[in-house]
Design a protein around this motif. Structure first.
Motif, short mmCIF file in Angstrom:
data_model
loop_
_atom_site.label_atom_id
_atom_site.label_comp_id
_atom_site.label_asym_id
_atom_site.label_seq_id
_atom_site.Cartn_x
_atom_site.Cartn_y
_atom_site.Cartn_z
N ASN A 1 74.99 -55.46 -33.67
CA ASN A 1 74.94 -55.33 -32.21
C ASN A 1 73.57 -54.85 -31.71
N ASN A 2 72.59 -54.85 -32.60
CA ASN A 2 71.25 -54.42 -32.17
C ASN A 2 70.16 -55.46 -32.48
N LYS A 3 70.60 -56.66 -32.89
CA LYS A 3 69.63 -57.74 -33.11
C LYS A 3 70.33 -59.09 -33.04
N LEU A 4 69.56 -60.16 -33.01
CA LEU A 4 70.11 -61.51 -32.86
C LEU A 4 70.39 -62.14 -34.23
N THR A 5 71.60 -62.69 -34.35
CA THR A 5 71.97 -63.49 -35.53
C THR A 5 72.22 -64.92 -35.05
N LYS A 6 71.59 -65.89 -35.72
CA LYS A 6 71.73 -67.30 -35.32
C LYS A 6 72.58 -68.05 -36.34
N VAL A 7 73.61 -68.73 -35.83
CA VAL A 7 74.53 -69.47 -36.69
C VAL A 7 74.57 -70.92 -36.23
N MET A 8 74.44 -71.83 -37.19
CA MET A 8 74.44 -73.26 -36.90
C MET A 8 75.68 -73.88 -37.54
N LEU A 9 76.52 -74.55 -36.72
CA LEU A 9 77.71 -75.22 -37.24
C LEU A 9 77.41 -76.70 -37.44
N VAL A 10 77.75 -77.22 -38.62
CA VAL A 10 77.52 -78.64 -38.91
C VAL A 10 78.80 -79.25 -39.47
N GLY A 11 78.89 -80.58 -39.40
CA GLY A 11 80.06 -81.27 -39.93
C GLY A 11 80.25 -82.60 -39.25
N LEU A 12 81.24 -83.36 -39.71
CA LEU A 12 81.52 -84.66 -39.12
C LEU A 12 82.22 -84.53 -37.78
N GLN A 13 82.15 -85.59 -36.97
CA GLN A 13 82.87 -85.63 -35.70
C GLN A 13 84.37 -85.58 -35.99
N TYR B 1 75.87 -86.24 -28.19
CA TYR B 1 76.24 -87.65 -28.36
C TYR B 1 77.73 -87.93 -28.13
N ARG B 2 78.58 -86.99 -28.53
CA ARG B 2 80.02 -87.22 -28.35
C ARG B 2 80.38 -87.05 -26.89
N LEU C 1 74.64 -62.74 -30.96
CA LEU C 1 75.09 -63.87 -31.79
C LEU C 1 74.92 -65.18 -31.02
N LEU C 2 74.13 -66.07 -31.57
CA LEU C 2 73.87 -67.38 -30.97
C LEU C 2 74.48 -68.44 -31.88
N ILE C 3 75.48 -69.18 -31.37
CA ILE C 3 76.18 -70.18 -32.20
C ILE C 3 75.85 -71.57 -31.68
N PHE C 4 75.28 -72.39 -32.54
CA PHE C 4 74.87 -73.75 -32.17
C PHE C 4 75.93 -74.75 -32.60
N ASP C 5 76.51 -75.44 -31.61
CA ASP C 5 77.48 -76.51 -31.88
C ASP C 5 76.69 -77.81 -31.97
N THR C 6 76.49 -78.32 -33.19
CA THR C 6 75.65 -79.51 -33.37
C THR C 6 76.47 -80.79 -33.37
N ALA C 7 75.78 -81.91 -33.26
CA ALA C 7 76.45 -83.22 -33.20
C ALA C 7 76.94 -83.66 -34.57
N GLY C 8 78.07 -84.35 -34.56
CA GLY C 8 78.58 -84.96 -35.78
C GLY C 8 78.62 -86.47 -35.62
N ARG C 9 79.00 -87.15 -36.65
CA ARG C 9 79.20 -88.60 -36.59
C ARG C 9 80.52 -88.91 -37.27
N MET D 1 71.34 -88.78 -38.28
CA MET D 1 72.10 -87.54 -38.05
C MET D 1 71.54 -86.41 -38.90
N MET D 2 71.36 -86.67 -40.19
CA MET D 2 70.86 -85.65 -41.10
C MET D 2 69.43 -85.23 -40.77
N ASP D 3 68.60 -86.19 -40.40
CA ASP D 3 67.21 -85.89 -40.03
C ASP D 3 67.17 -84.94 -38.84
N GLU D 4 68.06 -85.21 -37.86
CA GLU D 4 68.10 -84.35 -36.67
C GLU D 4 68.51 -82.93 -37.04
N LEU D 5 69.52 -82.82 -37.90
CA LEU D 5 70.00 -81.49 -38.31
C LEU D 5 68.94 -80.73 -39.11
#
Length: 443
Positions: A97-109, A139-140, A184-192, A199-203
């Motif tokens: 609660n005193n600093k930023l944690t970045k989380v990236m979610l990946v996976g298929l559509q 994209y979705r 906490l910063l959570i990134f909802d990324t695109a799937g296919r 797709m992989m290059d973008e991620l």
């Protein structure tokens, strides 16, 4: 959850427990059945081969053959191997609660990334963390709108832009997180629908820009071995840290949960166990192994109860029950607390000795709760506190007001009366002794 696998294993172990002693042939026959059960559960065949080999090594040895309870010893060995198979090796997604944690979610559509994003944000918000979600699935159709709706429901901000430039959206999110002191910063990324190079290059590029503290692969448990194969491909490209396994409540087989760690060498961190945004659990291999073997999951049940039930309210209620002063108002409060813990079926399956006794295809309708609530809420305050005054005309009025039949009203009142009689019995000195003896026998 794992219903068919649990049912198959229960039959094998029941047969073993019924024998006073075991021969090598008994154990080999049981292992053959376990092998078939695991393969039918869509567990990777190499993992099944190694699993059976390890169990056999320990089971055909002195610790079982000379044991007073050989059947139970085999169950213990299988339990230990299941825990080892799903071992998280102490992984923990650490957020401060005193600093930023970045989380990236990946996976298929279709794997449930967007919902998992909201579930994860809510989970940590309850722990005093300040989260923010980032809509990078450009994209979705309607993905951004879905995340905004979820964010509004749980009162968590969502960063989005009217652009397909995900790097621009990510940059905006990083700036806002710094300005607003987000933890906490959570990134909802695109799937296919399938893995492709763009797709992989973008991620990979997004990963380089964000520099996430954690990358979580989101897998749909109901797709079984396919989820494991996709996880392996994502891991080869992105080297993710852990897995969120979604839709575990709809997975009757269990192949993904039992295979994914062994194939990717990355643990399951969280599991989605329902459609509600609050339906996210930390994954504990020992608790999951207990569920698979039909032993219940008392620790998770206790945690859910502690979250749903206020401690002071619970003590007050216990005193009323001991004095036989339990009312329909109290009953209504308890029903509402149980609803916060999840579906009635999921709760029952966590009770030791209960889960595996329920038919695999049984579906317990939670609408029964709503009907009971409607009946009680159609009563006057005096009727709730003193149900003995509810005569024929009052029952008819309550039935009409709740949209239920008089028969349903009568059934509820009869069951409540029987419950009060039982409480009165157990509140007496002899009743307390009877209850203690029952608990000793069941233990």
């Amino acid at each position: 959850m794992f219903d068919s696998l649990t049912d198959r294993l229960d039959k094998v172990f029941r047969n073993l427990r019924g024998k006073g002693y075991l021969t090598e042939q008994n154990i080999k026959d049981a292992l053959r059945e376990i092998r078939i059960a695991l393969l039918e559960a869509d567990v990777n065949y190499r993992i099944v081969k190694n699993f059976i080999s390890e169990v056999e090594k320990r089971a055909i040895g002195e610790e079982v053959m000379k044991s007073l309870t050989p059947g139970q010893q085999v169950v213990k060995i299988v339990y230990d191997q299941l825990v080892a198979l799903m071992d998280t090796e102490g992984f923990e997604l650490k957020v401060y609660n005193n600093k930023l944690t970045k989380v990236m979610l990946v996976g298929l559509q279709g794997s449930g990334k967007t919902t998992a994003c909201a579930k994860l944000a809510l989970y940590y918000r309850k722990k005093g963390i300040k989260p923010m979600m980032v809509a990078c699935d450009v994209y979705r159709p309607a993905a951004i709108e879905q995340l905004k709706i979820l964010g509004k429901q749980i009162d968590i901000p969502v960063v989005s832009e009217d652009t397909k430039d995900v790097y621009k959206i990510a940059e905006k999110a990083l700036n806002l997180a710094s300005q607003q002191l987000i933890n906490l910063l959570i990134f909802d990324t695109a799937g296919r629908l399938q893995i492709d190079e763009p797709m992989m290059d973008e991620l990979v590029r997004l990963k380089a820009q964000i520099k996430p503290d954690y990358i979580l692969f989101v897998a749909d448990a109901t797709t079984g071995q396919e989820a494991v194969n996709v996880a392996k491909e994502f891991y080869d490209k992105l080297t993710f840290d852990a897995v969120i396994l979604t839709k575990l409540d709809g997975d009757a087989r269990g192949g993904a949960a039992l295979s994914i760690k062994a194939v990717t060498d990355r643990p399951i961190a969280f599991v989605g166990i329902g459609e509600k945004i609050s339906d996210l659990e930390v994954f504990y291999p020992d608790r999951m192994a207990s569920r698979i073997l039909g032993m219940g999951d008392v620790l998770t049940l206790i945690e859910k109860a502690e979250q749903a039930i206020d401690e002071k309210e619970s003590e007050k209620l216990a005193k009323k029950m001991l004095k036989n002063q339990f009312t329909l108002n109290d009953f209504l409060k308890q029903l509402q607390n149980i609803k916060k813990m999840g579906s009635l079926e999921s709760i029952i399956r966590m009770i030791p000795g209960m889960g595996h006794k329920l038919p695999a295809d049984l579906k317990i309708d939670d609408k029964a709760f709503k009907h009971i609530e409607a009946i009680i809420q159609s009563m006057t305050e005096k009727e709730r506190e003193h149900p003995e005054i509810i005569n024929g005309s009052r029952r008819l009025r309550i039935a009409k007001g709740s949209g239920q039949s008089v028969t349903e009203v009568n059934r509820l009142l009869r069951q409540f009366d029987e419950m009060k009689k039982m409480m009165k019995r157990f509140s007496s000195p002899q009743g307390k002794r009877d209850l203690e003896n029952m608990m000793k026998r069941s233990g």
